[in-house]
Design an enzyme around this catalytic site. Structure first.
Site, PDB file in Angstrom:
ATOM      1  N   ARG A  19      11.840  51.062   8.915  1.00 56.55           N
ATOM      2  CA  ARG A  19      10.831  51.893   8.881  1.00 56.55           C
ATOM      3  C   ARG A  19      10.922  53.888   8.799  1.00 56.55           C
ATOM      4  O   ARG A  19      12.135  53.830   9.143  1.00 56.55           O
ATOM      5  CB  ARG A  19      10.345  51.419  10.607  1.00 56.55           C
ATOM      6  CG  ARG A  19       9.945  50.168  10.898  1.00 56.55           C
ATOM      7  CD  ARG A  19       8.113  50.734  10.566  1.00 56.55           C
ATOM      8  NE  ARG A  19       7.900  49.208  10.704  1.00 56.55           N
ATOM      9  CZ  ARG A  19       7.764  47.913  10.044  1.00 56.55           C
ATOM     10  NH1 ARG A  19       7.888  48.072   8.636  1.00 56.55           N
ATOM     11  NH2 ARG A  19       7.134  46.725   9.196  1.00 56.55           N
ATOM     12  N   GLU A  72       2.172  56.987   6.600  1.00 56.88           N
ATOM     13  CA  GLU A  72       1.917  56.320   5.661  1.00 56.88           C
ATOM     14  C   GLU A  72       0.255  56.417   5.447  1.00 56.88           C
ATOM     15  O   GLU A  72      -0.497  56.222   6.110  1.00 56.88           O
ATOM     16  CB  GLU A  72       2.253  54.135   5.714  1.00 56.88           C
ATOM     17  CG  GLU A  72       3.917  54.864   5.277  1.00 56.88           C
ATOM     18  CD  GLU A  72       4.625  53.458   5.541  1.00 56.88           C
ATOM     19  OE1 GLU A  72       4.103  52.418   6.178  1.00 56.88           O
ATOM     20  OE2 GLU A  72       6.002  52.977   5.739  1.00 56.88           O
ATOM     21  N   HIS A  88       5.874  51.397   0.917  1.00 58.73           N
ATOM     22  CA  HIS A  88       5.661  50.156   1.785  1.00 58.73           C
ATOM     23  C   HIS A  88       5.537  48.939   1.035  1.00 58.73           C
ATOM     24  O   HIS A  88       5.346  48.166   1.669  1.00 58.73           O
ATOM     25  CB  HIS A  88       5.201  50.068   2.718  1.00 58.73           C
ATOM     26  CG  HIS A  88       5.169  49.453   3.795  1.00 58.73           C
ATOM     27  ND1 HIS A  88       5.125  49.212   5.445  1.00 58.73           N
ATOM     28  CD2 HIS A  88       6.309  48.660   4.281  1.00 58.73           C
ATOM     29  CE1 HIS A  88       5.376  49.265   6.621  1.00 58.73           C
ATOM     30  NE2 HIS A  88       6.519  47.995   5.769  1.00 58.73           N
TER      31      HIS A  88
HETATM   32  P1  NDP Z   1      16.006  41.398  11.989  1.00 60.57           P
HETATM   33  O1  NDP Z   1      16.035  41.026  13.516  1.00 60.57           O
HETATM   34  O2  NDP Z   1      15.811  40.125  10.970  1.00 60.57           O
HETATM   35  O3  NDP Z   1      17.318  42.357  11.664  1.00 60.57           O
HETATM   36  C1  NDP Z   1      17.726  43.692  12.184  1.00 60.57           C
HETATM   37  C2  NDP Z   1      19.364  43.465  12.201  1.00 60.57           C
HETATM   38  O4  NDP Z   1      18.904  45.518  12.668  1.00 60.57           O
HETATM   39  C3  NDP Z   1      20.063  43.026  13.273  1.00 60.57           C
HETATM   40  O5  NDP Z   1      21.251  43.121  12.136  1.00 60.57           O
HETATM   41  C4  NDP Z   1      20.459  43.916  14.907  1.00 60.57           C
HETATM   42  O6  NDP Z   1      21.590  43.773  15.058  1.00 60.57           O
HETATM   43  C5  NDP Z   1      20.650  45.197  13.962  1.00 60.57           C
HETATM   44  N1  NDP Z   1      19.987  46.849  14.456  1.00 60.57           N
HETATM   45  C6  NDP Z   1      18.961  45.996  15.733  1.00 60.57           C
HETATM   46  N2  NDP Z   1      19.121  47.755  15.839  1.00 60.57           N
HETATM   47  C7  NDP Z   1      20.524  48.538  16.189  1.00 60.57           C
HETATM   48  C8  NDP Z   1      21.081  49.331  16.341  1.00 60.57           C
HETATM   49  N3  NDP Z   1      20.369  50.267  16.990  1.00 60.57           N
HETATM   50  N4  NDP Z   1      21.796  50.064  15.644  1.00 60.57           N
HETATM   51  C9  NDP Z   1      22.321  48.774  14.555  1.00 60.57           C
HETATM   52  N5  NDP Z   1      21.876  47.829  14.215  1.00 60.57           N
HETATM   53  C10 NDP Z   1      20.992  47.392  14.918  1.00 60.57           C
HETATM   54  O7  NDP Z   1      14.958  42.051  11.362  1.00 60.57           O
HETATM   55  P2  NDP Z   1      14.645  42.478   9.780  1.00 60.57           P
HETATM   56  O8  NDP Z   1      16.017  41.844   8.949  1.00 60.57           O
HETATM   57  O9  NDP Z   1      13.657  40.937   9.736  1.00 60.57           O
HETATM   58  O10 NDP Z   1      13.610  43.494   9.434  1.00 60.57           O
HETATM   59  C11 NDP Z   1      14.312  44.687  10.060  1.00 60.57           C
HETATM   60  C12 NDP Z   1      13.250  45.881   9.804  1.00 60.57           C
HETATM   61  O11 NDP Z   1      12.428  45.974   8.910  1.00 60.57           O
HETATM   62  C13 NDP Z   1      11.495  45.136  10.501  1.00 60.57           C
HETATM   63  O12 NDP Z   1      11.757  45.347  12.527  1.00 60.57           O
HETATM   64  C14 NDP Z   1      10.719  46.156   9.750  1.00 60.57           C
HETATM   65  O13 NDP Z   1      10.732  46.471  10.533  1.00 60.57           O
HETATM   66  C15 NDP Z   1      11.808  45.862   8.574  1.00 60.57           C
HETATM   67  N6  NDP Z   1      11.025  45.420   7.580  1.00 60.57           N
HETATM   68  C16 NDP Z   1      10.640  46.116   6.355  1.00 60.57           C
HETATM   69  C17 NDP Z   1       9.697  45.474   5.345  1.00 60.57           C
HETATM   70  C18 NDP Z   1       9.264  46.761   4.176  1.00 60.57           C
HETATM   71  O14 NDP Z   1       8.136  45.669   3.600  1.00 60.57           O
HETATM   72  N7  NDP Z   1      10.361  47.569   3.938  1.00 60.57           N
HETATM   73  C19 NDP Z   1       9.577  43.890   5.301  1.00 60.57           C
HETATM   74  C20 NDP Z   1      10.316  43.458   6.957  1.00 60.57           C
HETATM   75  C21 NDP Z   1      11.112  44.273   7.258  1.00 60.57           C
HETATM   76  P3  NDP Z   1      22.098  42.874  15.854  1.00 60.57           P
HETATM   77  O15 NDP Z   1      22.665  41.349  14.497  1.00 60.57           O
HETATM   78  O16 NDP Z   1      23.656  43.052  16.002  1.00 60.57           O
HETATM   79  O17 NDP Z   1      21.359  41.999  16.375  1.00 60.57           O
END
Ligand code: NDP
Length: 310
Positions: free
Chosen positions: A228, A257, A276
């Protein structure tokens, strides 16, 4: 509401589900309505939506499913207060986003974006001898190792890249050589040719990639943001790019956006802007329908939802 909560009577009849309008078969049929505005939500138990509107809170819904994985625009506390469940679409974007990020890296390494730009003017021109490189042996740091991060890491590993990553829980992840905590992020990016950002936007991750983290990246590094806009400090990134302190960036997401027409990001040669669209695929809607159908089945069976956020 009846269809979503067995405690509210016969569950197999007149509730709503989302998807492609077909009956779900085993638990009875569901009426699916396509609505153009929140004013048309009366009588709906559940809503599948891309946008968030405040009117959803008072619409009598018991379940909202976000078409996106990111749910940062939803007010978690207020949904909880009103007993509205929220689910998201995480778990389905690893392939598409992984391929998009591999595409960004390939384009930068092999200079494809520059040939495309020059081709528009019919310009046949070799790059400087030291510009092109191969991904093999280069290093990638993936910040956020969930569905997106793992999809990216698997593809980078398949290209013989050295992959490290950052997540809250520093336990091992397939295809990732070393896993760092958020507190160690500057160390994690210090040797990276590419840094791919794939965390959700939360209070903790807002501005996670700021001036200090960008300064910790090598001069020849590229930042790739598919999470994001708010996770990266855009002003700090722009400043680094404009004084050639970083090699480039691929940005799918922005604070505002669509990206405004006068944004300087459009003009930079080594910045790839995608609208996006990193996760977009023609199968997107089918995959979301699968999650919604599964949760409708669970609602009827009284089982916990998958992808539940609130
Ligand atoms: P997941 O919930 O599967 O994974 C999130 C990851 O982020 C986890 O590994 C988590 O750690 C890590 N995380 C959370 N907080 C922190 C932090 N403070 N520091 C470091 N790592 C952190 O989410 P997704 O992979 O499905 O999606 C991630 C985000 O990507 C979505 O929330 C969305 O905003 C964005 N997105 C964008 C898209 C696009 O079209 N560009 C499409 C889909 C998603 P841990 O493993 O330890 O829990």
């Amino acid at each position: 509401r009846d269809a979503l909560d067995p405690a509210h009577g016969d569950s197999a009849g007149d509730g709503d589900s989302a998807g492609d309008g077909e009956s779900t078969g085993d638990e009875g049929s569901s009426e699916v309505r396509v609505v153009g505005s929140s004013a048309e939500l009366e009588g709906c138990d559940a809503l599948v939506t891309f946008a968030y509107e405040e009117a959803f809170l008072s619409a009598g819904l018991s379940w909202i499913h976000s078409v996106q994985a990111g749910v940062d625009r939803f007010p978690f506390d207020e949904l909880e207060e009103r007993d509205v469940r929220l689910t998201n679409s995480t778990g389905i974007h690893g392939d598409a986003v992984g391929e998009t990020v591999l595409g960004y890296m390939t384009s930068f390494a092999r200079r494809l974006h520059r040939y495309r730009d020059r081709g528009r003017d019919g310009e046949w021109k070799h790059p400087e001898w030291d510009e092109p490189f191969t991904l093999s042996g280069e290093s990638l740091c993936v910040v956020g190792l969930g569905t997106l991060g793992r999809g990216i890491a698997a593809r980078a590993d398949a290209c013989a890249m050295d992959v490290v990553g950052v997540r809250r829980t520093p336990t091992p992840v397939d295809h990732v050589g070393e896993v760092y905590t958020p507190e160690e992020i500057e160390r994690a990016v210090a040797d990276a040719r590419f840094v791919a950002v794939a965390t959700p936007l939360t209070e903790e991750t807002r501005g996670l990639i700021g001036a200090d983290e960008l300064a910790a990246m090598p001069d020849d590094a590229y930042l790739l943001n598919v999470s994001r806009g708010g996770v990266v400090d855009e002003a700090a990134l722009l400043a680094e790019l404009e004084r050639d302190r970083l090699a480039g960036a691929a940005l799918d997401v922005f604070e505002t956006e669509p990206l405004p027409e006068d944004s300087p990001f459009w003009e930079l040669d080594d910045v790839i802007v995608t609208p996006h669209a990193a996760a977009t695929t023609r199968d997107y809607y089918r995959r979301i329908a699968d999650i919604v159908r599964e949760n409708r089945r669970r609602a009827v069976a009284g089982e916990p939802f998958v992808n539940r956020v609130v």
